[in-house]
Design a protein around this motif. Structure first.
Motif, mmCIF file in Angstrom:
data_model
loop_
_atom_site.group_PDB
_atom_site.id
_atom_site.type_symbol
_atom_site.label_atom_id
_atom_site.label_comp_id
_atom_site.label_asym_id
_atom_site.label_seq_id
_atom_site.Cartn_x
_atom_site.Cartn_y
_atom_site.Cartn_z
ATOM 1 N N PHE A 76 0.835 -1.198 0.000
ATOM 2 C CA PHE A 76 0.000 0.000 0.000
ATOM 3 C C PHE A 76 0.867 1.243 0.000
ATOM 4 O O PHE A 76 1.977 1.249 0.505
ATOM 5 N N THR A 77 0.318 2.271 -0.659
ATOM 6 C CA THR A 77 1.007 3.556 -0.732
ATOM 7 C C THR A 77 0.111 4.605 -0.083
ATOM 8 O O THR A 77 -1.114 4.443 -0.028
ATOM 9 N N LEU A 78 0.721 5.674 0.414
ATOM 10 C CA LEU A 78 -0.037 6.794 0.975
ATOM 11 C C LEU A 78 0.546 8.073 0.392
ATOM 12 O O LEU A 78 1.755 8.140 0.147
ATOM 13 N N SER A 79 -0.300 9.060 0.197
ATOM 14 C CA SER A 79 0.246 10.320 -0.302
ATOM 15 C C SER A 79 0.953 11.017 0.856
ATOM 16 O O SER A 79 0.498 10.939 2.009
ATOM 17 N N PRO A 80 2.068 11.708 0.581
ATOM 18 C CA PRO A 80 2.761 12.442 1.644
ATOM 19 C C PRO A 80 1.833 13.432 2.339
ATOM 20 O O PRO A 80 1.894 13.612 3.550
ATOM 21 N N ARG A 81 0.907 14.024 1.550
ATOM 22 C CA ARG A 81 0.015 15.019 2.159
ATOM 23 C C ARG A 81 -0.907 14.371 3.199
ATOM 24 O O ARG A 81 -1.144 14.920 4.272
ATOM 25 N N SER A 82 -1.448 13.166 2.889
ATOM 26 C CA SER A 82 -2.347 12.512 3.848
ATOM 27 C C SER A 82 -1.594 12.176 5.139
ATOM 28 O O SER A 82 -2.166 12.242 6.222
ATOM 29 N N LEU A 83 -0.327 11.837 5.024
ATOM 30 C CA LEU A 83 0.460 11.542 6.221
ATOM 31 C C LEU A 83 0.652 12.808 7.041
ATOM 32 O O LEU A 83 0.516 12.797 8.271
ATOM 33 N N ALA A 84 0.951 13.905 6.340
ATOM 34 C CA ALA A 84 1.174 15.161 7.053
ATOM 35 C C ALA A 84 -0.109 15.589 7.772
ATOM 36 O O ALA A 84 -0.076 15.970 8.948
ATOM 37 N N SER A 85 -1.268 15.463 7.080
ATOM 38 C CA SER A 85 -2.487 15.919 7.770
ATOM 39 C C SER A 85 -2.886 14.979 8.900
ATOM 40 O O SER A 85 -3.625 15.375 9.795
ATOM 41 N N ALA A 86 -2.390 13.751 8.887
ATOM 42 C CA ALA A 86 -2.652 12.846 10.014
ATOM 43 C C ALA A 86 -1.690 13.126 11.172
ATOM 44 O O ALA A 86 -1.769 12.487 12.218
ATOM 45 N N GLY A 87 -0.766 14.056 10.969
ATOM 46 C CA GLY A 87 0.134 14.439 12.059
ATOM 47 C C GLY A 87 1.446 13.669 12.084
ATOM 48 O O GLY A 87 2.128 13.647 13.111
ATOM 49 N N VAL A 88 1.783 12.991 10.987
ATOM 50 C CA VAL A 88 3.066 12.278 10.938
ATOM 51 C C VAL A 88 4.119 13.250 10.375
ATOM 52 O O VAL A 88 4.014 13.672 9.223
ATOM 53 N N GLN A 89 5.091 13.615 11.211
ATOM 54 C CA GLN A 89 6.160 14.498 10.750
ATOM 55 C C GLN A 89 6.974 13.783 9.676
ATOM 56 O O GLN A 89 7.141 12.566 9.719
ATOM 57 N N GLN A 90 7.491 14.560 8.760
ATOM 58 C CA GLN A 90 8.228 13.955 7.659
ATOM 59 C C GLN A 90 9.374 13.052 8.142
ATOM 60 O O GLN A 90 9.580 11.965 7.621
ATOM 61 N N ALA A 91 10.052 13.517 9.188
ATOM 62 C CA ALA A 91 11.198 12.753 9.691
ATOM 63 C C ALA A 91 10.750 11.427 10.302
ATOM 64 O O ALA A 91 11.550 10.486 10.415
ATOM 65 N N ASP A 92 9.481 11.332 10.673
ATOM 66 C CA ASP A 92 8.991 10.111 11.319
ATOM 67 C C ASP A 92 8.351 9.137 10.343
ATOM 68 O O ASP A 92 7.930 8.042 10.740
ATOM 69 N N VAL A 93 8.247 9.509 9.071
ATOM 70 C CA VAL A 93 7.584 8.629 8.101
ATOM 71 C C VAL A 93 8.273 7.263 8.005
ATOM 72 O O VAL A 93 7.608 6.222 8.061
ATOM 73 N N PRO A 94 9.618 7.219 7.890
ATOM 74 C CA PRO A 94 10.243 5.888 7.793
ATOM 75 C C PRO A 94 9.925 4.993 8.991
ATOM 76 O O PRO A 94 9.587 3.817 8.826
ATOM 77 N N GLY A 95 9.989 5.573 10.216
ATOM 78 C CA GLY A 95 9.710 4.785 11.419
ATOM 79 C C GLY A 95 8.259 4.355 11.486
ATOM 80 O O GLY A 95 7.930 3.262 11.958
ATOM 81 N N ALA A 96 7.354 5.223 10.995
ATOM 82 C CA ALA A 96 5.927 4.908 11.014
ATOM 83 C C ALA A 96 5.623 3.735 10.078
ATOM 84 O O ALA A 96 4.944 2.768 10.444
ATOM 85 N N LEU A 97 6.171 3.794 8.861
ATOM 86 C CA LEU A 97 5.907 2.732 7.881
ATOM 87 C C LEU A 97 6.549 1.423 8.312
ATOM 88 O O LEU A 97 5.962 0.341 8.194
ATOM 89 N N HIS A 98 7.779 1.532 8.809
ATOM 90 C CA HIS A 98 8.507 0.337 9.243
ATOM 91 C C HIS A 98 7.753 -0.369 10.373
ATOM 92 O O HIS A 98 7.584 -1.594 10.362
#
Ligand SMILES: [Zn+2]
Ligand SMILES: [Zn+2]
Length: 793
Positions: free
Chosen positions: A660-682
């Motif tokens: 599954f893929t997510l748009s970067p914008r949807s992650l940002a509006s869910a409150g996931v900081q860009q630096a935390d995206v790798p840890g969130a997905l992992h």
């Protein structure tokens, strides 16, 4: 280092205490109560049926001599369906007498028609040997049952082909020996009345898909000789057995699932090892991480007492109480460690008592295995730590207690293992000890997911092109393929034949497709596991055992510490060309942990769901992995001594993945900081892999994963979960089909875990190639919420 509680030793070693009392004593052992749930599985009264009218008196008398006065209802029902010519699967619990359901119609037919023959298939030689003893013990005139497998002496083979009317073998021998040699078997196949497929739930994934085609090849040869045998299948309890059996055989199959045999009640406890006090938290016990593919392990501070330690202590305690106990442990290393720890604890209490506990697993030589089974049945041994029910003799039931160290991956195998407990008319105890793992933790806190849910369906995929093409090649060697065969081999057969023609393996002529080469294709039913690697002691040349090819890079790399029956060896050399590892006896005070690196690229997309900011995909991927190094860790403390490089070849895998893929914008509006995206997905990837076994008959060792904040092929933050078998085994497909239920359970498992920032019970993985870094537990929940909000249910 954790201390073991010394067991208290009871006076007698005869009948143990009642299960309820035993459980009370076990739970009172430490501080806090580790039991999260107790389920009473009530005793069941048997429902006997009269002998079917068609069963000849001679056969009834033979069964009566063996103590069978009358069949149970389900046996009689399945037997009559088969005798009337219907294909049937009987899917009932351990020790419910499934063998009578096929012996009755098969043997009645052999007695009525002096020319008819029966072919019996078991997944292991050991099971076929047990079944041979049972059939031979009936002493029926003219049946002449015989095993025909790799161990059968050459001198006996011809006699068996000519004279035996009940041949017991395995799918590998059918594939490598009987079908290629069909000319010599023509007399037998022409008269074939029944094909019996025992323990057919073991034919799942890639192996199951291969076996499905071996059975189609068998049907094709029989048809050439004018025979249309009836298939009778026996399975452990499984979901939708008629469909699974239909996929396996390619035939319409009727299921008989109502178990009418009697059984004793079982007290079934779910057990969560206690949290360790923060200051004494010890790193993971070396062999803690389960699974033979166990590669990299964690650098984590372990938060719970290890399931292996807990199981070893429980085993010591039950043995000290005089209770005959079988402990199931998932990894071969784990079984050795549980046995060794239990022995040590018992010897500390009463010198010599440790001798009544042993380890047991596949890879031991047959004589060793039979001796251990005999010792447990006779009570010379009281405790056995074993890897897998399948390798155990079928007679090994009626134990007083069964300990299950870690969820065995499916409810079906959980019930099969628990089914070893309970002598008829006597109560028994079963305990599931949870490992630090998202699935185990979820299950001990959601008993309804164990006791209230149906067992899983057996998943196999005969259309896997990596299985279909080589199987068609084998079929073409046996007899040219014709257009009439296409329907038999099912979806994708024509494409696979075209590819074989293009590759120069087949030649098309007016009369069909012909195999062009002199040699037969080399096809291994057991998938990428490859031929087993022999473990040989250098000094003596003694064969210690075998390890399957797929695990050999992890377990037998140079420098690896390898345990056999509690004795420690160190590997000097792994010769992959010869399939052999040379070892010497040595007991260093460290353990070894292999690590691998993985890369993945998308080949094609089979299907997808476009859900706004979220995309869900199913398709082919290429995975490249290599075992690159191993860590040595101090056994006592878990401290890492060093990391050493390894020079092993890369292994490539073309397989099926769900992603599954997510748009970067949807992650940002869910409150996931860009630096935390790798840890969130992992973190989401780890937990999703951990929970997939809720949906399909796989375990986390059958699947792999990869997550990245930007994947070149998807150009988006992506989580991949792939089948760890060439061509896929149906697991990723199943995940795709149940995506919202699967990811919902994943999200709940993470959110409900009581830990602060992630632990092995939720987002950490014992097989992470990145040392569980980075991981973000709260952001993983946000990621999954975005997916679930957008994905159609
Ligand atoms: Zn946690
Ligand atoms: Zn990881």
């Amino acid at each position: 280092m954790e201390s073991s509680t010394a067991p208290t030793v009871s006076a007698g070693h005869g009948a143990g205490p009642a299960p309820v009392d035993l459980l009370r004593r076990l739970r009172a052992r430490g501080a806090g109560d580790p039991v999260t749930h107790v389920e009473r599985v009530p005793a069941r009264v048997g429902v006997p049926a009269p002998w079917p009218a068609w069963a000849p008196p001679e056969l009834r008398a033979a069964f009566a001599r063996r103590g069978v006065v009358a069949p149970w209802q389900h046996q009689a029902e399945a037997a009559t369906l088969a005798y009337d010519g219907g294909h049937v699967i009987v899917a009932t619990g351990t020790a419910s007498g499934k063998s009578l359901a096929y012996q009755l119609p098969a043997l009645a037919t052999l007695l009525a028609d002096p020319r008819a023959t029966v072919l019996y298939l078991a997944p292991t030689k050991a099971l076929a040997a047990d079944q041979l003893r049972a059939v031979a013990g009936l002493e029926l005139e003219g049946v002449r049952p015989a095993c025909y497998d790799g161990d059968t002496p050459r001198a006996e083979r011809e006699w068996i082909r000519r004279h035996s009317r009940f041949v017991l073998t395995n799918p590998d021998m059918l594939h490598h020996g009987i079908l290629p040699g069909h000319a010599q078997w023509s007399g037998f196949l022409r008269r074939l009345a029944y094909v019996v497929i025992d323990e057919c739930h073991t034919y799942r994934g890639v192996f199951g898909s291969h076996v499905a085609h071996v059975l189609r090849r068998l049907r094709r040869q029989c048809a050439r000789f004018g025979a249309t045998p009836v298939f009778v299948l026996a399975s452990a309890t499984s979901g939708d057995p008629a469909t699974a059996a239909g996929r396996l055989t390619g035939l319409p199959v009727t299921a008989v699932t109502e178990d009418a045999s009697p059984r004793g009640g079982v007290t079934f406890a779910l057990w969560e090892p206690p949290l360790l006090p923060p200051d004494s938290a010890a790193p993971a016990v070396p062999a803690q991480a389960a699974g033979d593919h166990d590669a990299a392990t964690t650098d984590l501070v372990q938060v719970r007492r290890s399931a292996l330690r807990e199981t070893a202590d429980l085993l010591a305690d039950t043995v000290a109480e005089g209770v005959r106990t079988l402990a199931f442990v998932r990894s071969r290393k784990g079984a050795e460690v549980v046995a060794a720890n239990a022995r040590r604890a018992l010897d500390d209490a009463v010198p010599g008592l440790g001798g009544r506990v042993a380890a047991y697993r596949g890879g031991y030589l047959r004589e060793e295995r039979r001796e251990l089974e005999r010792a447990l049945l006779h009570g010379d041994l009281l405790g056995l730590a074993s890897t897998n029910a399948l390798e155990l003799g079928v007679d090994l039931v009626g134990l007083d207690a069964v300990l299950i160290c870690g969820y065995p991956g499916t409810r079906a195998s959980l019930w099969q293992q628990a089914g070893r407990a309970g002598r008829s008319g006597q109560e028994a105890l079963a305990v599931l000890v949870a490992r630090d793992d998202p699935l185990d933790t979820y299950l001990v806190h959601h008993p309804e997911a164990i006791f209230g849910a149906p067992v899983e369906a057996t998943v196999l995929d005969p259309a896997n092109p990596y299985v279909l093409a080589p199987q068609l090649a084998c079929a073409a060697v046996e007899a040219p393929l014709t257009p009439a065969d296409l329907a038999l081999f099912g979806d994708g057969a024509k494409e696979a034949i075209d590819q074989l023609v293009e590759a120069g393996a087949l030649r098309q002529r007016p009369t069909g497709w012909y195999w062009r080469h002199r040699e037969r294709p080399e096809v291994d039913l057991r998938g990428e596991g490859g031929a087993p690697v022999c473990v040989v002691e250098s000094a003596t040349g003694r064969l210690l055992g075998t390890v399957d090819g797929g695990s050999s890079h992890f377990l037998l790399h140079p420098g690896a510490v390898y345990l056999h029956q509690g004795i420690s060896y160190v590997v000097d050399d792994l010769d992959l060309a010869d399939g052999c590892a040379l070892v010497h006896v040595e007991e260093p005070d460290w353990s070894t942990h292999a690590r691998d690196v993985t890369d993945l690229s998308v080949v094609s997309v089979r299907s997808y769901v476009d859900a706004g900011p979220v995309g869900m995909f199913l398709g082919e991927v290429d995975v490249t992995s290599q075992v690159v190094s191993y860590q040595r860790r101090r056994i006592a403390t878990g401290e890492v001594i060093d990391t050493r490089p390894l020079d092993l070849p890369t292994r490539e895998l073309r397989t099926v993945a769900v992603w599954f893929t997510l748009s970067p914008r949807s992650l940002a509006s869910a409150g996931v900081q860009q630096a935390d995206v790798p840890g969130a997905l992992h973190a989401a990837e780890h937990a999703a892999i951990g929970l997939l076994p809720l949906m399909a008959t796989c375990d986390r060792w059958d699947i792999g994963g990869l997550s990245t904040a930007l994947h070149p092929d998807t150009e988006a933050p992506t989580v991949f979960v792939y089948d760890g078998h060439p061509g896929g085994a149906g697991f990723a497909e199943r995940a795709y089909g149940t995506a919202s239920a699967w990811l919902r359970a994943t999200r709940d498992a993470i959110a409900e875990c009581g830990c602060e920032s992630g632990c092995p019970s939720c987002v950490q993985s014992p097989k992470c190639g990145n040392g569980n870094n980075p991981l973000s537990k709260p952001d993983a929940i946000r990621v999954l919420d975005v997916v679930l909000e957008n994905l159609p249910a």
